[in-house]
Design a protein around this motif. Structure first.
Motif, mmCIF file in Angstrom:
data_model
loop_
_atom_site.group_PDB
_atom_site.id
_atom_site.type_symbol
_atom_site.label_atom_id
_atom_site.label_comp_id
_atom_site.label_asym_id
_atom_site.label_seq_id
_atom_site.Cartn_x
_atom_site.Cartn_y
_atom_site.Cartn_z
ATOM 1 N N GLY A 182 0.807 -1.218 0.000
ATOM 2 C CA GLY A 182 0.000 0.000 0.000
ATOM 3 C C GLY A 182 0.840 1.268 0.000
ATOM 4 N N LEU A 183 1.998 1.211 -0.658
ATOM 5 C CA LEU A 183 2.893 2.367 -0.660
ATOM 6 C C LEU A 183 2.313 3.520 -1.470
ATOM 7 N N LYS A 184 2.565 4.732 -0.995
ATOM 8 C CA LYS A 184 2.212 5.935 -1.752
ATOM 9 C C LYS A 184 3.444 6.395 -2.527
ATOM 10 N N ILE A 185 3.375 6.344 -3.823
ATOM 11 C CA ILE A 185 4.485 6.796 -4.663
ATOM 12 C C ILE A 185 4.215 8.254 -5.044
ATOM 13 N N ASN A 186 5.018 9.144 -4.478
ATOM 14 C CA ASN A 186 4.776 10.583 -4.705
ATOM 15 C C ASN A 186 5.641 11.173 -5.801
ATOM 16 N N GLY A 187 6.621 10.397 -6.307
ATOM 17 C CA GLY A 187 7.477 10.932 -7.359
ATOM 18 C C GLY A 187 8.176 9.835 -8.142
ATOM 19 N N LEU A 188 8.563 10.161 -9.364
ATOM 20 C CA LEU A 188 9.411 9.290 -10.177
ATOM 21 C C LEU A 188 10.665 10.064 -10.555
ATOM 22 N N HIS A 189 11.776 9.354 -10.675
ATOM 23 C CA HIS A 189 13.066 9.998 -10.856
ATOM 24 C C HIS A 189 13.918 9.216 -11.848
ATOM 25 N N MET A 190 14.659 9.952 -12.680
ATOM 26 C CA MET A 190 15.692 9.368 -13.527
ATOM 27 C C MET A 190 16.890 10.301 -13.550
ATOM 28 N N HIS A 191 18.078 9.716 -13.603
ATOM 29 C CA HIS A 191 19.293 10.502 -13.814
ATOM 30 C C HIS A 191 20.225 9.647 -14.656
ATOM 31 N N THR A 192 20.524 10.110 -15.861
ATOM 32 C CA THR A 192 21.254 9.262 -16.806
ATOM 33 C C THR A 192 22.751 9.494 -16.809
ATOM 34 N N LYS A 204 14.466 12.036 -25.173
ATOM 35 C CA LYS A 204 14.141 10.618 -25.267
ATOM 36 C C LYS A 204 13.927 10.029 -23.880
ATOM 37 N N VAL A 205 14.820 10.375 -22.956
ATOM 38 C CA VAL A 205 14.681 9.910 -21.571
ATOM 39 C C VAL A 205 13.411 10.481 -20.955
ATOM 40 N N ALA A 206 13.096 11.733 -21.269
ATOM 41 C CA ALA A 206 11.883 12.360 -20.751
ATOM 42 C C ALA A 206 10.638 11.609 -21.207
ATOM 43 N N ASP A 207 10.625 11.189 -22.459
ATOM 44 C CA ASP A 207 9.483 10.425 -22.966
ATOM 45 C C ASP A 207 9.305 9.127 -22.187
ATOM 46 N N ASP A 220 3.194 13.591 -7.149
ATOM 47 C CA ASP A 220 3.301 15.022 -6.867
ATOM 48 C C ASP A 220 4.382 15.685 -7.722
ATOM 49 N N PHE A 221 5.409 14.912 -8.081
ATOM 50 C CA PHE A 221 6.515 15.495 -8.843
ATOM 51 C C PHE A 221 7.170 14.443 -9.729
ATOM 52 N N ILE A 222 7.851 14.928 -10.746
ATOM 53 C CA ILE A 222 8.689 14.091 -11.598
ATOM 54 C C ILE A 222 10.069 14.736 -11.666
ATOM 55 N N ASP A 223 11.091 13.965 -11.327
ATOM 56 C CA ASP A 223 12.457 14.467 -11.208
ATOM 57 C C ASP A 223 13.281 13.953 -12.392
ATOM 58 N N PHE A 224 13.755 14.891 -13.213
ATOM 59 C CA PHE A 224 14.518 14.541 -14.406
ATOM 60 C C PHE A 224 16.027 14.531 -14.169
ATOM 61 N N PHE A 252 6.230 18.641 -20.931
ATOM 62 C CA PHE A 252 5.762 18.439 -19.556
ATOM 63 C C PHE A 252 4.376 19.054 -19.352
ATOM 64 N N THR A 253 4.144 20.225 -19.922
ATOM 65 C CA THR A 253 2.845 20.876 -19.795
ATOM 66 C C THR A 253 1.746 20.036 -20.432
ATOM 67 N N SER A 254 2.027 19.470 -21.590
ATOM 68 C CA SER A 254 1.062 18.598 -22.269
ATOM 69 C C SER A 254 0.783 17.357 -21.431
ATOM 70 N N PHE A 255 1.852 16.809 -20.823
ATOM 71 C CA PHE A 255 1.665 15.630 -19.979
ATOM 72 C C PHE A 255 0.753 15.943 -18.802
ATOM 73 N N CYS A 256 0.999 17.070 -18.117
ATOM 74 C CA CYS A 256 0.200 17.433 -16.943
ATOM 75 C C CYS A 256 -1.269 17.611 -17.307
ATOM 76 N N ALA A 257 -1.532 18.186 -18.478
ATOM 77 C CA ALA A 257 -2.912 18.371 -18.927
ATOM 78 C C ALA A 257 -3.602 17.025 -19.086
ATOM 79 N N ALA A 258 -2.879 16.063 -19.676
ATOM 80 C CA ALA A 258 -3.453 14.733 -19.870
ATOM 81 C C ALA A 258 -3.565 13.975 -18.546
ATOM 82 N N TYR A 259 -2.621 14.222 -17.644
ATOM 83 C CA TYR A 259 -2.602 13.536 -16.342
ATOM 84 C C TYR A 259 -3.722 14.047 -15.434
ATOM 85 N N GLY A 260 -4.123 15.303 -15.688
ATOM 86 C CA GLY A 260 -5.200 15.899 -14.898
ATOM 87 C C GLY A 260 -4.731 16.570 -13.623
ATOM 88 N N LYS A 261 -3.435 16.893 -13.561
ATOM 89 C CA LYS A 261 -2.876 17.492 -12.344
ATOM 90 C C LYS A 261 -1.577 18.190 -12.701
#
Length: 410
Positions: A182-192, A204-207, A220-224, A252-261
């Motif tokens: 039942g974990l709450k995942i508040n963010g996703l992160h990548m660092h290449t 490409k990584v952003a996609d 709540d956030f996405i960390d690039f 990112f703006t387009s993604f947020c619109a589709a995500y609804g937040k």
């Protein structure tokens, strides 16, 4: 520090040779005006509703640098519990610190929970253990996109053989752990990795990251991450932040619109912020001519600046004592009992024994990777801020080498 009228100047017309005289050599100098310039450049490049820059403090953790970052609106990216504590000491609120360790045990993560900072987990084993012990504590997940990025294999962290992050192909396993505990995942992160020059690689990584984010419904956030290239040779070869900012902001703006937040767009620049702000000054002990080389041997070595030896990193070197002299070719080396070569076949103004040489781009991962190898003292650090120089770390002395040792009566 730039060349003007035959003289190298820091902001406020502070003379680095006077700093060398006042504080001794070797010496690290940081110019806060350049740090602020880089922060502003980064912020101005992006246009999204919510963005946060977390300073990757492993680049330079002097407490005064951390205080400036907080003053100028940065959050903190910490990779050890000690960096977390330094951030709290500098005045950062726990909610503004993202703790992203690698290969640590649950004990250190438990300390982070007690301190109340945001936590980023990068392996399945620890994610499962964390879920078992702290199912109510929100957590970010670091993913490995399997993309080779950056200009140096030693600092590329997103490829298939990297120890960093959970493989993007292990998403089903991540979901099983998240659902089981039942974990709450508040963010996703990548660092290449570092030295990313190609905007298209970053996009490409952003996609990959944004497509993955669609599977997590309460972020709540996405960390690039970061990894942006700075110009080491003053040749302008660096990440085009303005172009990246336009393209990634739109994506990112387009993604947020589709995500609804409206999620927060997070980056964790370190080198990009402080590299160009730092200078390392050394004195030439000896000019030594051999049958094949002219060596300029300085009063420093890999104990103070290891990046050229460790990463084959390039640092521009200039002769502050003779800025207009005729050009000659030198190999600049250190005084450590190892092959500690700073630069080979460098075309520089003629060097004499006693001259002061300046290593540029010495703000990131330079003092931080220094050591007491050969039982040498680590240098002092000076901050130039608002046109004035301030000592922010004392030069080590013999008592510092002995501190912590337990001397037996043998």
């Amino acid at each position: 520090m730039e060349l003007k009228k035959g003289k190298y100047l820091l902001s406020g017309d502070v003379d680095p040779l006077e700093l060398a005289e006042n504080y001794g050599l070797p010496l690290y100098i940081y110019d806060s005006a350049i740090i602020k310039r880089q922060i502003d450049r980064f912020n101005n490049a992006f246009s999204v509703k919510k963005m946060k820059l977390n300073y990757a403090c492993k680049a330079l953790t002097n407490i005064n640098i951390l205080k400036l970052m907080k003053k100028w609106g940065m959050g903190l990216d910490a990779v050890s519990i000690q960096e977390v504590r330094l951030g709290l000491h500098a005045g950062f609120k726990a909610k503004d610190i993202l703790y992203t360790p690698n290969c640590v045990g649950l004990l250190e993560l438990s300390e982070a929970v007690k301190l109340g900072v945001k936590i980023n987990i990068d392996n399945l084993s620890i994610l499962e253990q964390f879920g078992d012990h702290y199912p109510e504590y929100p957590v970010c997940i670091r993913l490995n996109p399997h993309v080779m990025a950056g200009g140096n294999s030693k600092i590329s962290t997103g490829h298939i053989d990297s120890k960093f992050g959970i493989s993007i192909h292990q998403l089903p396993h991540i979901h099983r752990i998240v659902e089981t505990y039942g974990l709450k995942i508040n963010g996703l992160h990548m660092h290449t990795g570092s030295e990313i020059l190609d905007t298209e690689v970053y996009l490409k990584v952003a996609d990959i990251l944004l497509n993955t984010a669609e599977e997590f419904k309460d972020l709540d956030f996405i960390d690039f991450g970061s990894g942006f290239k700075v110009s080491y040779k003053n040749d302008g070869i660096e990440t085009d932040m303005e172009d990246l900012g336009i393209q990634l902001s739109q994506k990112f703006t387009s993604f947020c619109a589709a995500y609804g937040k409206d999620l927060t767009l997070v980056f964790e620049p370190g080198k990009f912020i402080v590299s160009e702000a730092g200078y390392f000054l050394t004195r030439v002990n000896v000019v030594k001519q051999t049958t094949s080389n002219v060596f300029a041997g300085v009063d420093s070595g890999l104990n103070h600046l290891i990046r050229p030896m460790f990463y084959n990193a390039y640092h521009k070197i200039t002769n502050l004592s003779n800025t207009e002299g005729r050009k000659r070719i030198y190999t600049v080396v250190g005084y450590i009992c190892e092959t500690d070569t700073f630069g080979v076949n460098r075309k520089m103004s003629e060097i004499s024994e006693g001259d002061v040489l300046c290593f540029h781009n010495a703000g990131a991962y330079c003092y931080m990777m220094s050591s007491n190898y050969n039982s040498r003292f680590r240098p002092a650090e000076v901050l130039v801020h608002d046109g004035k120089a301030h000592l922010i770390r004392k030069r080590e002395k013999m008592k510092d080498l002995l501190r912590g040792q337990v001397e037996l009566n043998l």
